[in-house]
Design an enzyme around this catalytic site. Structure first.
Site, PDB file in Angstrom:
ATOM      1  CB  CYS A 160      -0.952  -0.011   1.191  1.00 37.86           C
ATOM      2  SG  CYS A 160      -2.077  -1.400   1.136  1.00 37.86           S
TER       3      CYS A 160
ATOM      4  CG  HIS B 103      -2.915   3.471   1.988  1.00 34.24           C
ATOM      5  ND1 HIS B 103      -3.609   3.161   0.839  1.00 34.24           N
ATOM      6  CD2 HIS B 103      -3.002   2.372   2.791  1.00 34.24           C
ATOM      7  CE1 HIS B 103      -4.074   1.919   0.946  1.00 34.24           C
ATOM      8  NE2 HIS B 103      -3.724   1.425   2.110  1.00 34.24           N
TER       9      HIS B 103
ATOM     10  CG  ASN C 213      -6.964  -0.454   1.417  1.00 37.01           C
ATOM     11  OD1 ASN C 213      -6.192  -0.230   0.485  1.00 37.01           O
ATOM     12  ND2 ASN C 213      -6.555  -0.845   2.610  1.00 37.01           N
TER      13      ASN C 213
HETATM   14  O1  UT7 Z   1      -3.915  -1.141   3.289  1.00 35.46           O
HETATM   15  C1  UT7 Z   1      -2.813  -1.485   4.084  1.00 35.46           C
HETATM   16  C2  UT7 Z   1      -2.999  -0.989   5.426  1.00 35.46           C
HETATM   17  N1  UT7 Z   1      -4.212  -1.565   5.939  1.00 35.46           N
HETATM   18  C3  UT7 Z   1      -4.549  -1.333   7.132  1.00 35.46           C
HETATM   19  O2  UT7 Z   1      -3.852  -0.620   7.812  1.00 35.46           O
HETATM   20  C4  UT7 Z   1      -5.807  -1.973   7.623  1.00 35.46           C
HETATM   21  C5  UT7 Z   1      -5.893  -1.807   9.075  1.00 35.46           C
HETATM   22  N2  UT7 Z   1      -6.982  -2.507   9.720  1.00 35.46           N
HETATM   23  C6  UT7 Z   1      -8.283  -2.177   9.588  1.00 35.46           C
HETATM   24  O3  UT7 Z   1      -8.693  -1.370   8.778  1.00 35.46           O
HETATM   25  C7  UT7 Z   1      -9.213  -2.795  10.583  1.00 35.46           C
HETATM   26  O4  UT7 Z   1      -8.466  -3.506  11.524  1.00 35.46           O
HETATM   27  C8  UT7 Z   1     -10.294  -3.743   9.979  1.00 35.46           C
HETATM   28  C9  UT7 Z   1     -11.302  -2.937   9.166  1.00 35.46           C
HETATM   29  C10 UT7 Z   1      -9.661  -4.798   9.111  1.00 35.46           C
HETATM   30  C11 UT7 Z   1     -11.048  -4.405  11.129  1.00 35.46           C
HETATM   31  O5  UT7 Z   1     -11.623  -3.412  11.957  1.00 35.46           O
HETATM   32  P1  UT7 Z   1     -11.347  -3.384  13.521  1.00 35.46           P
HETATM   33  O6  UT7 Z   1     -12.091  -2.235  14.028  1.00 35.46           O
HETATM   34  O7  UT7 Z   1      -9.878  -3.400  13.746  1.00 35.46           O
HETATM   35  O8  UT7 Z   1     -12.034  -4.711  13.991  1.00 35.46           O
HETATM   36  P2  UT7 Z   1     -11.447  -5.876  14.926  1.00 35.46           P
HETATM   37  O9  UT7 Z   1     -10.703  -6.857  14.080  1.00 35.46           O
HETATM   38  O10 UT7 Z   1     -10.749  -5.280  16.107  1.00 35.46           O
HETATM   39  O11 UT7 Z   1     -12.764  -6.522  15.432  1.00 35.46           O
HETATM   40  C12 UT7 Z   1     -13.688  -5.822  16.313  1.00 35.46           C
HETATM   41  C13 UT7 Z   1     -14.949  -6.665  16.407  1.00 35.46           C
HETATM   42  C14 UT7 Z   1     -14.667  -8.145  16.717  1.00 35.46           C
HETATM   43  O12 UT7 Z   1     -15.786  -8.637  17.421  1.00 35.46           O
HETATM   44  P3  UT7 Z   1     -15.742  -8.792  19.017  1.00 35.46           P
HETATM   45  O13 UT7 Z   1     -14.599  -9.729  19.309  1.00 35.46           O
HETATM   46  O14 UT7 Z   1     -15.532  -7.412  19.560  1.00 35.46           O
HETATM   47  O15 UT7 Z   1     -17.091  -9.356  19.349  1.00 35.46           O
HETATM   48  C15 UT7 Z   1     -14.624  -8.791  15.352  1.00 35.46           C
HETATM   49  O16 UT7 Z   1     -14.924 -10.155  15.405  1.00 35.46           O
HETATM   50  O17 UT7 Z   1     -15.613  -6.673  15.136  1.00 35.46           O
HETATM   51  C16 UT7 Z   1     -15.680  -8.006  14.637  1.00 35.46           C
HETATM   52  N3  UT7 Z   1     -15.452  -7.917  13.196  1.00 35.46           N
HETATM   53  C17 UT7 Z   1     -16.437  -7.724  12.325  1.00 35.46           C
HETATM   54  N4  UT7 Z   1     -17.758  -7.609  12.491  1.00 35.46           N
HETATM   55  C18 UT7 Z   1     -18.522  -7.399  11.402  1.00 35.46           C
HETATM   56  C19 UT7 Z   1     -14.272  -7.952  12.535  1.00 35.46           C
HETATM   57  N5  UT7 Z   1     -14.494  -7.773  11.217  1.00 35.46           N
HETATM   58  C20 UT7 Z   1     -15.821  -7.631  11.066  1.00 35.46           C
HETATM   59  C21 UT7 Z   1     -16.666  -7.415   9.949  1.00 35.46           C
HETATM   60  N6  UT7 Z   1     -17.991  -7.306  10.161  1.00 35.46           N
HETATM   61  N7  UT7 Z   1     -16.178  -7.297   8.697  1.00 35.46           N
END
Ligand code: UT7
Length: 326
Positions: A104, A246, A276
């Site tokens: 990225c 980005h 993205n």
């Molecule tokens: O392009 C290169 C650089 N890329 C990045 O830097 C990407 C960075 N990461 C992100 O953008 C985010 O981490 C994501 C969008 C991938 C995920 O979002 P998050 O806010 O970090 O979610 P998380 O993985 O911490 O999960 C929070 C909660 C969890 O549930 P519990 O354990 O709190 O009950 C996950 O299981 O959200 C849940 N979850 C989802 N729920 C619905 C994780 N992904 C999803 C989803 N839909 N797609």
């Protein structure tokens, strides 16, 4: 400047996203994304790159360049690189052409390469293209990546000029930390694991991401490198008139802007409608901003990116004076 987005629009409420254990509300609030563009089968990164590159050449009013650099995580083939084919399609003959694999951060790395070729006297004009079809390496059953990644291409023509001209690249800072390579990785299909052919192994040919860890590293590195480049050009943070990070996640962009100290009105973003697109994301925002006349030529501009590798970078430049071709 030129850009290209594939025709197919995939909203959060469209299949295959709607089939996942997620909601439109979750995706919007946690990423800022409402829809994205994905290629149709048969359409490749090179195809998008050629269209964006053609528009950039037309907008610059030039028929030839001294170098073509294509940054991509999704090359048309493992080998050869995509750039020579793109150059040939653009009628650029036997010009030097190579790919940059910096995930990225690819566009920032590619601009750095073009800038260095020009500064060293190796080139007078360079076509830089960031092009991606991340949908081709996304496991559509993985909600951690499928809701985020998208396709597109953006291109610019860099030329030799004067520091005082609009569009001057004033400072570039790059970095990497290979100890973090597993944050975002396509584990199989390369030399380390060439033979993942069957069952679950096939999924390892897709991009896997440790989302929250990636998030934290992205905020830290983009903040640090942005501060570093501003210091190098001696701009107080209040001097930045346009900030493009980005387009990884709107929450990452907001956090970096807050930590660096850039007010929301100077932050440009299109993640809502584009998703993205990895190394295409910065030039896609730039193209949209040029179309909208959102930034004045000469405005002090900060670009920054972070991606798998891990790799990151930032550029301080002035906003170019661009006439778009279409
Ligand atoms: O392009 C290169 C650089 N890329 C990045 O830097 C990407 C960075 N990461 C992100 O953008 C985010 O981490 C994501 C969008 C991938 C995920 O979002 P998050 O806010 O970090 O979610 P998380 O993985 O911490 O999960 C929070 C909660 C969890 O549930 P519990 O354990 O709190 O009950 C996950 O299981 O959200 C849940 N979850 C989802 N729920 C619905 C994780 N992904 C999803 C989803 N839909 N797609």
């Amino acid at each position: 400047m030129g850009a290209e987005l594939p025709e197919r629009v995939v909203r959060n409420t469209d299949e295959p996203i709607s089939l996942l254990d997620t909601t439109d509300e979750w995706i919007r609030s946690r990423t800022g994304i409402e829809r994205r563009r994905w290629v149709r089968p048969g359409e490749s990164t090179g195809d998008l790159a050629v269209r964006a590159g053609r528009r950039a050449l037309d907008s610059a009013g030039v028929a030839d360049v001294d170098l073509v650099v294509v940054s991509t995580t999704t090359p048309d083939h493992h080998s050869p690189g995509t750039a020579p084919w793109v150059a040939a399609q653009l009628g650029l003959g036997t010009v030097p052409a190579f790919d940059i694999a910096a995930a990225c951060s690819g566009f920032v790395y590619a601009v750095a390469a073009g800038d260095a070729w020009i500064r060293s006297g190796l080139a007078k004009r360079v076509l830089v293209i960031g092009a991606e079809t991340l949908s081709t390496i996304t496991d559509v059953s993985d909600r951690g990546t499928a809701v985020v990644f998208a396709d597109g291409a953006g291109a610019i023509v860099l030329r030799r000029g004067e520091t005082g001209e609009a569009g001057a690249v004033l400072s570039v800072r790059l970095g990497s930390d290979g100890t973090q390579k597993d944050l975002a990785v396509i584990a199989a299909g390369g030399a380390r694991w060439p033979d993942a052919q069957q069952g679950a192994e096939r999924g390892e040919r897709c991009l896997r991401m440790q989302g929250p860890q990636m998030f934290a590293h992205a905020v830290r590195r983009m903040t640090e490198v942005s501060r570093g480049v501003l210091e190098h050009v001696s701009w107080p943070v209040g001097a930045v008139e346009a900030f493009i990070g980005h387009q990884a996640n709107q929450r990452i962009l907001d956090k970096v802007a807050e930590l660096v100290g850039i007010p929301p009105e100077h932050c440009l973003s299109n993640i809502r409608s584009v998703g993205n697109t990895s190394s295409a994301s910065i030039p896609l925002v730039m193209d949209e901003a040029v179309r909208d006349k959102a930034v004045d030529p000469g405005a002090r501009t900060l670009l920054t990116a972070f991606g798998g590798g891990a790799v990151w970078g930032a550029i301080a430049m002035t906003w170019p004076d661009i006439r778009l071709s279409i």
